[in-house]
Design an enzyme around this catalytic site. Structure first.
Site, PDB file in Angstrom:
ATOM      1  N   TYR A  72      49.739 -13.282  11.454  1.00  0.00           N
ATOM      2  CA  TYR A  72      50.503 -13.549  10.233  1.00  0.00           C
ATOM      3  C   TYR A  72      51.591 -14.594  10.515  1.00  0.00           C
ATOM      4  O   TYR A  72      51.712 -15.599   9.793  1.00  0.00           O
ATOM      5  CB  TYR A  72      51.121 -12.242   9.746  1.00  0.00           C
ATOM      6  CG  TYR A  72      51.898 -12.348   8.448  1.00  0.00           C
ATOM      7  CD1 TYR A  72      51.247 -12.371   7.224  1.00  0.00           C
ATOM      8  CD2 TYR A  72      53.299 -12.413   8.454  1.00  0.00           C
ATOM      9  CE1 TYR A  72      51.959 -12.451   6.031  1.00  0.00           C
ATOM     10  CE2 TYR A  72      54.012 -12.498   7.273  1.00  0.00           C
ATOM     11  CZ  TYR A  72      53.342 -12.515   6.061  1.00  0.00           C
ATOM     12  OH  TYR A  72      54.054 -12.600   4.881  1.00  0.00           O
ATOM     13  N   SER A  99      57.143 -17.290   4.858  1.00  0.00           N
ATOM     14  CA  SER A  99      57.743 -15.975   5.140  1.00  0.00           C
ATOM     15  C   SER A  99      58.899 -16.193   6.102  1.00  0.00           C
ATOM     16  O   SER A  99      58.981 -17.239   6.746  1.00  0.00           O
ATOM     17  CB  SER A  99      56.667 -15.103   5.805  1.00  0.00           C
ATOM     18  OG  SER A  99      57.213 -13.947   6.384  1.00  0.00           O
TER      19      SER A  99
HETATM   20  P1  NAP Z   1      50.662  -8.640  -2.511  1.00  0.00           P
HETATM   21  O1  NAP Z   1      51.215  -7.777  -3.563  1.00  0.00           O
HETATM   22  O2  NAP Z   1      49.739  -8.051  -1.496  1.00  0.00           O
HETATM   23  O3  NAP Z   1      49.960  -9.894  -3.234  1.00  0.00           O
HETATM   24  C1  NAP Z   1      49.111 -10.765  -2.570  1.00  0.00           C
HETATM   25  C2  NAP Z   1      47.889 -10.975  -3.435  1.00  0.00           C
HETATM   26  O4  NAP Z   1      47.009 -11.927  -2.794  1.00  0.00           O
HETATM   27  C3  NAP Z   1      47.072  -9.694  -3.613  1.00  0.00           C
HETATM   28  O5  NAP Z   1      46.672  -9.540  -4.957  1.00  0.00           O
HETATM   29  C4  NAP Z   1      45.917  -9.953  -2.678  1.00  0.00           C
HETATM   30  O6  NAP Z   1      44.754  -9.189  -2.937  1.00  0.00           O
HETATM   31  C5  NAP Z   1      45.697 -11.427  -2.913  1.00  0.00           C
HETATM   32  N1  NAP Z   1      44.755 -11.998  -1.960  1.00  0.00           N
HETATM   33  C6  NAP Z   1      44.477 -11.588  -0.703  1.00  0.00           C
HETATM   34  N2  NAP Z   1      43.501 -12.320  -0.179  1.00  0.00           N
HETATM   35  C7  NAP Z   1      43.133 -13.225  -1.115  1.00  0.00           C
HETATM   36  C8  NAP Z   1      42.162 -14.250  -1.161  1.00  0.00           C
HETATM   37  N3  NAP Z   1      41.325 -14.491  -0.123  1.00  0.00           N
HETATM   38  N4  NAP Z   1      42.070 -15.002  -2.273  1.00  0.00           N
HETATM   39  C9  NAP Z   1      42.867 -14.768  -3.335  1.00  0.00           C
HETATM   40  N5  NAP Z   1      43.784 -13.785  -3.367  1.00  0.00           N
HETATM   41  C10 NAP Z   1      43.917 -13.029  -2.246  1.00  0.00           C
HETATM   42  O7  NAP Z   1      51.834  -9.290  -1.659  1.00  0.00           O
HETATM   43  P2  NAP Z   1      53.163 -10.122  -2.033  1.00  0.00           P
HETATM   44  O8  NAP Z   1      54.271  -9.486  -1.331  1.00  0.00           O
HETATM   45  O9  NAP Z   1      53.247 -10.394  -3.469  1.00  0.00           O
HETATM   46  O10 NAP Z   1      52.824 -11.468  -1.223  1.00  0.00           O
HETATM   47  C11 NAP Z   1      52.814 -12.758  -1.788  1.00  0.00           C
HETATM   48  C12 NAP Z   1      53.040 -13.776  -0.682  1.00  0.00           C
HETATM   49  O11 NAP Z   1      54.364 -13.599  -0.153  1.00  0.00           O
HETATM   50  C13 NAP Z   1      52.086 -13.660   0.504  1.00  0.00           C
HETATM   51  O12 NAP Z   1      51.713 -14.951   0.956  1.00  0.00           O
HETATM   52  C14 NAP Z   1      52.935 -12.973   1.557  1.00  0.00           C
HETATM   53  O13 NAP Z   1      52.496 -13.274   2.878  1.00  0.00           O
HETATM   54  C15 NAP Z   1      54.292 -13.551   1.258  1.00  0.00           C
HETATM   55  N6  NAP Z   1      55.414 -12.744   1.769  1.00  0.00           N
HETATM   56  C16 NAP Z   1      55.563 -11.453   1.381  1.00  0.00           C
HETATM   57  C17 NAP Z   1      56.651 -10.731   1.860  1.00  0.00           C
HETATM   58  C18 NAP Z   1      56.927  -9.304   1.448  1.00  0.00           C
HETATM   59  O14 NAP Z   1      57.811  -8.670   2.049  1.00  0.00           O
HETATM   60  N7  NAP Z   1      56.253  -8.770   0.434  1.00  0.00           N
HETATM   61  C19 NAP Z   1      57.544 -11.337   2.757  1.00  0.00           C
HETATM   62  C20 NAP Z   1      57.356 -12.652   3.124  1.00  0.00           C
HETATM   63  C21 NAP Z   1      56.276 -13.355   2.624  1.00  0.00           C
HETATM   64  P3  NAP Z   1      44.286  -8.017  -1.864  1.00  0.00           P
HETATM   65  O15 NAP Z   1      44.931  -6.780  -2.280  1.00  0.00           O
HETATM   66  O16 NAP Z   1      42.802  -7.977  -1.993  1.00  0.00           O
HETATM   67  O17 NAP Z   1      44.726  -8.415  -0.491  1.00  0.00           O
END
Ligand code: NAP
Length: 255
Positions: free
Chosen positions: A153, A140
């Site tokens: 985080y 991130s």
């Molecule tokens: P997202 O839509 O919340 O997707 C994350 C997925 O991971 C969700 O389906 C979530 O399910 C699942 N998850 C959570 N805990 C888990 C576990 N123990 N085992 C397996 N799956 C699990 O978010 P996203 O934005 O696509 O995020 C993807 C990655 O990008 C993450 O690592 C996030 O930190 C990173 N990121 C995101 C952003 C942003 O602005 N969106 C920015 C920087 C980095 P639940 O709903 O149950 O949690």
């Protein structure tokens, strides 16, 4: 160019929605077989079905080592040895340090950091059988700077860089590459809060590229790192953040 990951076998954690789903969809479009692994069973199954025969869903809690072993075995059985792993699953927990309990802090570290460690540990034997591999750890902007009320985080995302660089050094002799991707604000369920239009948040107007990111901004960078085009890239860190980490646009009053 097509077929950029032809005949590769990929596991994408957190693949049920958001960035993981977009990455899985793009891998499949570029010739890979892909397992979407997530705790969200219904969304994950629906996403895999919508991608088609090149995709399947496996239930995976990334904090559970036995679950990892089962998912890698199921992937090998269905598609063959794993050559791409995207450690994408992650959670946020907003809290001030003096109000956060240790269990919540540990939970974030467990999913965002230990989950990626277990993923690397679990796929390496399979990648050795495949003859090479590419591991992409989704960090991130919070892995490059501090984030108020998100100390767990940010800590997890900084630590992912140490894990990735160490793994890159250890695994290079097996032609297994390990890199991190650092998204900025990306429009996904993670950043959608009730009653807030995140796409209009003031933060974005000060970015050099002046908008929130989309899953389709991030997925091609992950694809590049997964593909042979990045065959000499390991231990590297790719920001995909609209220029956020380039500096503070507010210093110039914003323009
Ligand atoms: P997202 O839509 O919340 O997707 C994350 C997925 O991971 C969700 O389906 C979530 O399910 C699942 N998850 C959570 N805990 C888990 C576990 N123990 N085992 C397996 N799956 C699990 O978010 P996203 O934005 O696509 O995020 C993807 C990655 O990008 C993450 O690592 C996030 O930190 C990173 N990121 C995101 C952003 C942003 O602005 N969106 C920015 C920087 C980095 P639940 O709903 O149950 O949690």
């Amino acid at each position: 160019m097509t077929g950029r990951v032809d005949r590769r076998v990929a596991i994408v954690t957190g693949g049920a929605r958001g960035q993981g789903e977009a990455e899985a969809r793009l891998f499949a479009a570029e010739g890979a077989k892909v397992v979407l692994a997530d705790v969200l069973d219904d969304e994950g199954r629906a996403a895999a079905e919508s991608i088609g025969d090149a995709a399947r869903f496996e239930h995976l809690d990334v904090t559970d080592e036995d679950n990892w072993k089962a998912v890698v075995a199921a992937t090998e059985e269905a598609f063959g040895p794993v050559s791409i792993l995207v450690n994408n699953a992650g959670i946020l927990a907003f809290n001030a340090i003096d109000r956060q309990d240790a269990a919540e802090f540990r939970r974030v570290i467990d999913i965002n950091l230990t989950g990626a460690f277990l993923g690397i540990k679990s796929v390496v034997p399979s990648m050795k059988r495949a003859g090479s591999g590419s591991i992409i750890n989704i960090s991130s902007n919070g892995g490059m700077e501090g984030l108020p009320n998100l100390s767990a985080y940010a800590s997890s995302k900084w630590a992912l860089r140490g894990l990735s660089r160490s793994a890159a050094i250890e695994l290079g002799r097996h032609d297994i590459r390990v890199n991190t991707v650092h998204p900025g604000g990306i429009d996904t369920p993670m950043t959608r809060f009730e009653g807030v239009d995140q796409t209009k948040a003031p933060f974005y107007k000060y970015l050099p590229l002046k908008r929130i990111g989309t899953v389709d901004d991030v997925a091609p960078v992950v694809l590049f790192l997964a593909s042979d085009e990045a065959r000499y890239v390991t231990g590297a860190e790719y920001a995909v953040d609209g220029g956020h980490l380039a500096g503070d646009g507010t210093l110039a009053g914003g323009w």
